[in-house]
Design a protein around this motif. Structure first.
Motif, PDB file in Angstrom:
ATOM      1  N   VAL A   7      33.780  21.852  30.965  1.00 36.17           N
ATOM      2  CA  VAL A   7      32.387  21.406  30.921  1.00 36.17           C
ATOM      3  C   VAL A   7      31.494  22.368  30.147  1.00 36.17           C
ATOM      4  N   LEU A   8      30.553  21.790  29.410  1.00 31.65           N
ATOM      5  CA  LEU A   8      29.479  22.535  28.755  1.00 31.65           C
ATOM      6  C   LEU A   8      28.241  21.643  28.768  1.00 31.65           C
ATOM      7  N   ASP A   9      27.184  22.076  29.445  1.00 30.83           N
ATOM      8  CA  ASP A   9      25.918  21.333  29.482  1.00 30.83           C
ATOM      9  C   ASP A   9      26.092  19.874  29.916  1.00 30.83           C
ATOM     10  N   GLN A  10      26.793  19.653  31.010  1.00 33.32           N
ATOM     11  CA  GLN A  10      26.988  18.318  31.599  1.00 33.32           C
ATOM     12  C   GLN A  10      27.772  17.356  30.712  1.00 33.32           C
ATOM     13  N   SER A  83      43.623  15.810  25.969  1.00 32.53           N
ATOM     14  CA  SER A  83      42.717  16.508  25.049  1.00 32.53           C
ATOM     15  C   SER A  83      41.960  15.545  24.137  1.00 32.53           C
ATOM     16  N   PHE A  84      41.036  16.113  23.371  1.00 33.79           N
ATOM     17  CA  PHE A  84      40.201  15.400  22.408  1.00 33.79           C
ATOM     18  C   PHE A  84      39.361  14.316  23.080  1.00 33.79           C
ATOM     19  N   VAL A  85      38.870  14.669  24.273  1.00 33.20           N
ATOM     20  CA  VAL A  85      37.990  13.794  25.039  1.00 33.20           C
ATOM     21  C   VAL A  85      36.560  14.265  24.820  1.00 33.20           C
ATOM     22  N   ALA A  86      35.626  13.343  24.770  1.00 32.59           N
ATOM     23  CA  ALA A  86      34.203  13.674  24.609  1.00 32.59           C
ATOM     24  C   ALA A  86      33.383  12.767  25.512  1.00 32.59           C
ATOM     25  N   GLY A  87      32.200  13.248  25.887  1.00 32.07           N
ATOM     26  CA  GLY A  87      31.286  12.406  26.642  1.00 32.07           C
ATOM     27  C   GLY A  87      30.626  13.122  27.785  1.00 32.07           C
ATOM     28  N   ASP A  88      29.695  12.425  28.417  1.00 27.84           N
ATOM     29  CA  ASP A  88      29.000  12.915  29.590  1.00 27.84           C
ATOM     30  C   ASP A  88      30.015  13.116  30.719  1.00 27.84           C
ATOM     31  N   ILE A  89      29.905  14.223  31.427  1.00 24.08           N
ATOM     32  CA  ILE A  89      30.919  14.568  32.426  1.00 24.08           C
ATOM     33  C   ILE A  89      31.046  13.493  33.507  1.00 24.08           C
ATOM     34  N   ASP A  90      29.937  12.945  33.982  1.00 25.48           N
ATOM     35  CA  ASP A  90      30.016  11.913  35.018  1.00 25.48           C
ATOM     36  C   ASP A  90      30.731  10.662  34.511  1.00 25.48           C
ATOM     37  N   ASP A  91      30.446  10.278  33.273  1.00 21.53           N
ATOM     38  CA  ASP A  91      31.110   9.106  32.686  1.00 21.53           C
ATOM     39  C   ASP A  91      32.606   9.355  32.498  1.00 21.53           C
ATOM     40  N   VAL A  92      32.957  10.558  32.059  1.00 21.54           N
ATOM     41  CA  VAL A  92      34.370  10.888  31.833  1.00 21.54           C
ATOM     42  C   VAL A  92      35.130  10.922  33.159  1.00 21.54           C
ATOM     43  N   THR A  94      34.405   9.301  35.910  1.00 22.17           N
ATOM     44  CA  THR A  94      34.534   7.916  36.356  1.00 22.17           C
ATOM     45  C   THR A  94      35.628   7.193  35.583  1.00 22.17           C
ATOM     46  N   ALA A  95      35.643   7.355  34.265  1.00 15.75           N
ATOM     47  CA  ALA A  95      36.674   6.713  33.436  1.00 15.75           C
ATOM     48  C   ALA A  95      38.060   7.226  33.814  1.00 15.75           C
ATOM     49  N   PHE A  96      38.181   8.527  34.064  1.00 18.09           N
ATOM     50  CA  PHE A  96      39.475   9.099  34.435  1.00 18.09           C
ATOM     51  C   PHE A  96      39.977   8.495  35.748  1.00 18.09           C
ATOM     52  N   THR A  97      39.103   8.423  36.746  1.00 19.23           N
ATOM     53  CA  THR A  97      39.538   7.906  38.047  1.00 19.23           C
ATOM     54  C   THR A  97      39.886   6.420  37.987  1.00 19.23           C
ATOM     55  N   LYS A  98      39.329   5.702  37.006  1.00 23.13           N
ATOM     56  CA  LYS A  98      39.634   4.279  36.845  1.00 23.13           C
ATOM     57  C   LYS A  98      40.778   4.042  35.863  1.00 23.13           C
ATOM     58  N   GLY A  99      41.337   5.129  35.314  1.00 20.12           N
ATOM     59  CA  GLY A  99      42.437   4.987  34.370  1.00 20.12           C
ATOM     60  C   GLY A  99      42.008   4.562  32.978  1.00 20.12           C
ATOM     61  N   LEU A 100      40.744   4.802  32.641  1.00 18.78           N
ATOM     62  CA  LEU A 100      40.213   4.357  31.351  1.00 18.78           C
ATOM     63  C   LEU A 100      39.945   5.504  30.395  1.00 18.78           C
ATOM     64  N   ILE A 101      40.481   6.677  30.671  1.00 15.57           N
ATOM     65  CA  ILE A 101      40.165   7.859  29.871  1.00 15.57           C
ATOM     66  C   ILE A 101      40.629   7.724  28.418  1.00 15.57           C
ATOM     67  N   GLY A 102      41.602   6.890  28.147  1.00 18.10           N
ATOM     68  CA  GLY A 102      42.094   6.706  26.786  1.00 18.10           C
ATOM     69  C   GLY A 102      41.251   5.779  25.944  1.00 18.10           C
ATOM     70  N   ASP A 103      40.176   5.228  26.523  1.00  9.88           N
ATOM     71  CA  ASP A 103      39.321   4.308  25.780  1.00  9.88           C
ATOM     72  C   ASP A 103      38.678   4.988  24.582  1.00  9.88           C
ATOM     73  N   TYR A 104      38.438   4.204  23.581  1.00 14.54           N
ATOM     74  CA  TYR A 104      37.793   4.653  22.348  1.00 14.54           C
ATOM     75  C   TYR A 104      36.486   5.402  22.621  1.00 14.54           C
ATOM     76  N   ALA A 105      35.724   4.976  23.604  1.00 13.42           N
ATOM     77  CA  ALA A 105      34.414   5.561  23.896  1.00 13.42           C
ATOM     78  C   ALA A 105      34.504   7.029  24.278  1.00 13.42           C
ATOM     79  N   PHE A 106      35.662   7.509  24.727  1.00 11.10           N
ATOM     80  CA  PHE A 106      35.799   8.886  25.185  1.00 11.10           C
ATOM     81  C   PHE A 106      36.626   9.759  24.240  1.00 11.10           C
ATOM     82  N   THR A 107      36.892   9.271  23.048  1.00 16.13           N
ATOM     83  CA  THR A 107      37.633  10.035  22.057  1.00 16.13           C
ATOM     84  C   THR A 107      36.655  10.807  21.181  1.00 16.13           C
TER      85      THR A 107
END
Length: 119
Positions: A7-10, A83-92, A94-107
């Motif tokens: 994490v860096l700045d949320q 690796s190579f994940v980007a985004g707001d920590i809360d959104d990431v 949530t996506a991780f716990t739902k199994g959606l971390i590989g979505d385009y929005a978090f690359t």
């Protein structure tokens, strides 16, 4: 399962190798995750950091860019690296716990998955 998010700045820190803070999230058998709070990474060099992650019993690390040697060392001690994940920590989280971390929005922009359809 214990997951560490760099994490860096949320947001997910853009470069893991120089990041200083992680958020631990605990989850068990598909149940809701519990944030375990922000922690400062311990260790001045890569080997100390890898040992610290191992001592914290981390199963998965979610991060931005990471050097190949550090990724390989983490994986050698049994820590899965996403690796190579980007985004707001809360959104990431949530996506991780739902199994959606590989979505385009978090690359990360300009990385890997952003060009999946391009060849």
């Amino acid at each position: 399962m214990k997951t560490a998010f760099s994490v860096l700045d949320q947001r997910i820190a853009p470069v893991f190798d120089t990041s200083r803070t992680v958020l631990f999230v605990e989850s068990a058998g598909g149940q809701d995750s519990a944030k375990d709070g922000l922690r400062t990474l311990i260790g001045e060099n890569a080997q100390q950091r890898i040992s610290w992650f191992s001592e914290q019993q981390v199963d998965v690390l979610v991060c931005g860019a990471i050097s190949k040697p550090i990724q390989m060392c983490l994986e050698a001690v049994g820590i899965q690296v996403i690796s190579f994940v980007a985004g707001d920590i809360d959104d990431v989280v949530t996506a991780f716990t739902k199994g959606l971390i590989g979505d385009y929005a978090f690359t990360m922009p300009g990385c890997c998955g952003r060009r999946r359809g391009w060849r």
